[in-house]
Write an enzyme that holds these catalytic residues in place. Sequence first.
Site, PDB file in Angstrom:
ATOM      1  N   ARG A 279       0.791  -1.224   0.000  1.00 23.11           N
ATOM      2  CA  ARG A 279       0.000   0.000   0.000  1.00 23.11           C
ATOM      3  C   ARG A 279       0.828   1.281   0.000  1.00 23.11           C
ATOM      4  O   ARG A 279       0.261   2.365   0.017  1.00 23.11           O
ATOM      5  CB  ARG A 279      -0.971  -0.037   1.177  1.00 23.11           C
ATOM      6  CG  ARG A 279      -2.079  -1.051   0.915  1.00 23.11           C
ATOM      7  CD  ARG A 279      -2.901  -1.381   2.111  1.00 23.11           C
ATOM      8  NE  ARG A 279      -4.065  -2.166   1.716  1.00 23.11           N
ATOM      9  CZ  ARG A 279      -4.822  -2.856   2.557  1.00 23.11           C
ATOM     10  NH1 ARG A 279      -4.548  -2.873   3.846  1.00 23.11           N
ATOM     11  NH2 ARG A 279      -5.852  -3.537   2.121  1.00 23.11           N
TER      12      ARG A 279
ATOM     13  N   GLY B 261      -1.983  -7.499  11.432  1.00 22.46           N
ATOM     14  CA  GLY B 261      -2.437  -8.021  12.719  1.00 22.46           C
ATOM     15  C   GLY B 261      -3.933  -8.203  12.696  1.00 22.46           C
ATOM     16  O   GLY B 261      -4.472  -8.782  11.768  1.00 22.46           O
ATOM     17  N   GLY B 262      -4.603  -7.685  13.701  1.00 26.55           N
ATOM     18  CA  GLY B 262      -6.044  -7.904  13.808  1.00 26.55           C
ATOM     19  C   GLY B 262      -6.316  -9.328  14.230  1.00 26.55           C
ATOM     20  O   GLY B 262      -5.696  -9.841  15.171  1.00 26.55           O
ATOM     21  N   GLU B 263      -7.195  -9.996  13.503  1.00 22.69           N
ATOM     22  CA  GLU B 263      -7.602 -11.345  13.911  1.00 22.69           C
ATOM     23  C   GLU B 263      -6.574 -12.409  13.548  1.00 22.69           C
ATOM     24  O   GLU B 263      -6.885 -13.584  13.538  1.00 22.69           O
ATOM     25  CB  GLU B 263      -8.993 -11.665  13.360  1.00 22.69           C
ATOM     26  CG  GLU B 263      -9.157 -11.496  11.858  1.00 22.69           C
ATOM     27  CD  GLU B 263      -9.469 -10.055  11.449  1.00 22.69           C
ATOM     28  OE1 GLU B 263      -9.222  -9.133  12.233  1.00 22.69           O
ATOM     29  OE2 GLU B 263      -9.937  -9.864  10.323  1.00 22.69           O
TER      30      GLU B 263
ATOM     31  N   ASP C  92     -14.293  -5.844  15.358  1.00 21.40           N
ATOM     32  CA  ASP C  92     -13.327  -5.551  14.285  1.00 21.40           C
ATOM     33  C   ASP C  92     -13.423  -4.107  13.821  1.00 21.40           C
ATOM     34  O   ASP C  92     -13.359  -3.813  12.630  1.00 21.40           O
ATOM     35  CB  ASP C  92     -13.498  -6.509  13.094  1.00 21.40           C
ATOM     36  CG  ASP C  92     -12.330  -6.395  12.101  1.00 21.40           C
ATOM     37  OD1 ASP C  92     -11.387  -5.617  12.373  1.00 21.40           O
ATOM     38  OD2 ASP C  92     -12.356  -7.073  11.071  1.00 21.40           O
TER      39      ASP C  92
END
Lengths: 114, 579
Positions: free
Chosen positions: B143, B204-206, B322
């Site tokens: 990105r 990251g996140g879930e 989320d």
Amino acid sequence: MRRILIVSTAATLIAAVVSAQQRPQPQSAAVPAPADAAEGARLFATTCGFCHQDGGRVAGRGPKLAGTDRPDEYLLNRIRLGKDGAMPAYGRAFNEAQLRSLLAYIRSLKDDAR
Amino acid sequence: MTRRRGALYVTGLATVMLVASACSMLKSESAGGGGTAATSMTAPGGGDWTTYHGTYQSWHYSPLTEINTDNVKRLKVAWVHHPGRSTRGLQSTPLVADGVLYYTGSYSRVWALDAATGKPIWSYFPKLNDDLVAAQTHSPYTRGIAIGMGKVYVGTVDGRLIALDMKTGQPAWDTKLVNSEKLTVGFTGAPLFVKDKVIIGSQGGEWPGRGPIFGVDAASGRKVWEFFTVAGTEESKKTWGGESWKTGGGGGWMAGGYDPETNTVWWGTGNPAPLYDWAGSDWKTAGPRPGDNLFTTSVIALDPDNGRLKFYHQELPHDAWDFDSAVGEFVMLDRDGKKLVVHPNKGGHVFVYDRKDASIVNVWQLAQNINFVKGIDPKTGALIGRRDLPLGKHTNLCPAIAGGMSWNSGAYSPKTGLYYKIGQEWCMDLEVIKTTPVLEPQAQLDIGANFTLRNPEGGKAHGHLSGRDPVTGTKKWEVTFPEPPLASLLATGGNLVFVPDPRGVLHAYNAETGQELWSHNNGIGHNGGIISYSAKGKQYIAVATGWGSLVGDEFGALFGEPYKSMPKDAGALVVFTLE
């Protein structure tokens, strides 16, 4: 010197085996592992439900899986190898029993034409 | 640049230290790409675009005025560049320094082009670990990049940060930072160049890891510090029940901002894992991750020199939806003697902080369909009436998992004093299910639910662009879209706001009124960045095109055509100028 060579050869063999285990296996093992649809449902909600919506019952980011006419080996290989730019390859992460459980879960889904 | 390069040939420790010190004073001022004077990263000025969010102020604003409300109807395509292998479209934001445009395509491919003509100067295609590329949900996104000290910096999905010489594209260093073989995450977001460091956050996140953010020495590639967004301090570890911190998620997958006055890096963090929590309202003591789960879904302030946490604010304690804080920009403003930072949260609210300590100045609502909380206290930031989701089925959770705002950035114009931002209106039904993460290696996500996106009750899913006061949220004007635009926005000194939409149309609006003044069909959806710059005395607008992402992939099922048949393996950089 000979001892070093033996150790070196053994290490190479181990590395080769580990490397082979880490790569996706395009074909299923000769002995089918036991399938557990309930375990497959849990795995599906862990990793697959983000794209295959309503537990694979409807189309979303990924295709609808309920009632799919794809053969077992096609589905298993798609899970193992993924699809470039669309679906991750899970061949490194899921063992044969987990793959079979996911297949059992997919086959258990009722196709109510949604 | 010439001065610094010459200094490298000087031998003698004392001299090198002296030069290093002098360089340090220059670094925050300049991209250091060529011989011309510094284009500031600290404030808009000049014609370059030297950092992901435009400047450290994160305004996504160009002060250039050649293209303006009077003549924008004469905007035409100047040149196009096709990077090839645009799997899942181009999602990156280009940078420009000293007449050269740098940008990334999928698979972390980097291009340097003549910014006036598009003529290639060099390219670099890193050799990636194909097994890891294939195993990742977000692959092969890249990105953005950072530039500074004569180098271009790019992250890879197999966990590396690479520095390239700005003039030649030759690798200067290549540092492995994340054990992607085990964690199956790497880097998709742009790095941030600060002083003599390159700062980058992992996915990251879930994903059940601990989501580190890294500070890397720009000269050598040596890792200087690592901050874990999950249990990064001993105190924060107490906000995770049992061993849940070991697989807590977090991450900092988008570039943050920097406040040079206080030498503070602001960074947003991802949500915890598992994403949904079957403990429901008992989450403080039960479930897979009991507690507030610091520092997930937070804004954190780090010292760029050593990675130490200065202060933080957790936007959503124990995020169970989320709606993470990794999305979005850190818009830095001065208002009534206060130094503020404005930060959108994925859940659809915008937080306004005091830059000295992240204390809450205001919280205002941008998305209309929100029921995961009844509200957020604008004085304290406390959640009011949170909707926790125990095991079982739930209907009409708003916004949907795709968020009230997506990860791409809005824009702020100091001319109009307005903040331009896209809001997303959609909801979903879900069934929360007990899960156990698959580790060693990770099988990507730990979600904890099955779900289906849907229209809001009594309406249709859609998006909107509004021009608002960034501190109060007071709306001056709004434009609605049948589907939410997902790309970043651009504001300019010509009093224009550019919106690249998902159908493929690039729109230009009057920044004061919201009146559409110009549009152009690029033929494929937009899901990346847009910038403006000057080269050889002319102003240009550059926009990334191409479609395909976790949010964009939803559009076919939800909205039908043109998304059902829109290619997800194409994309180009399209550059406009006045005819």
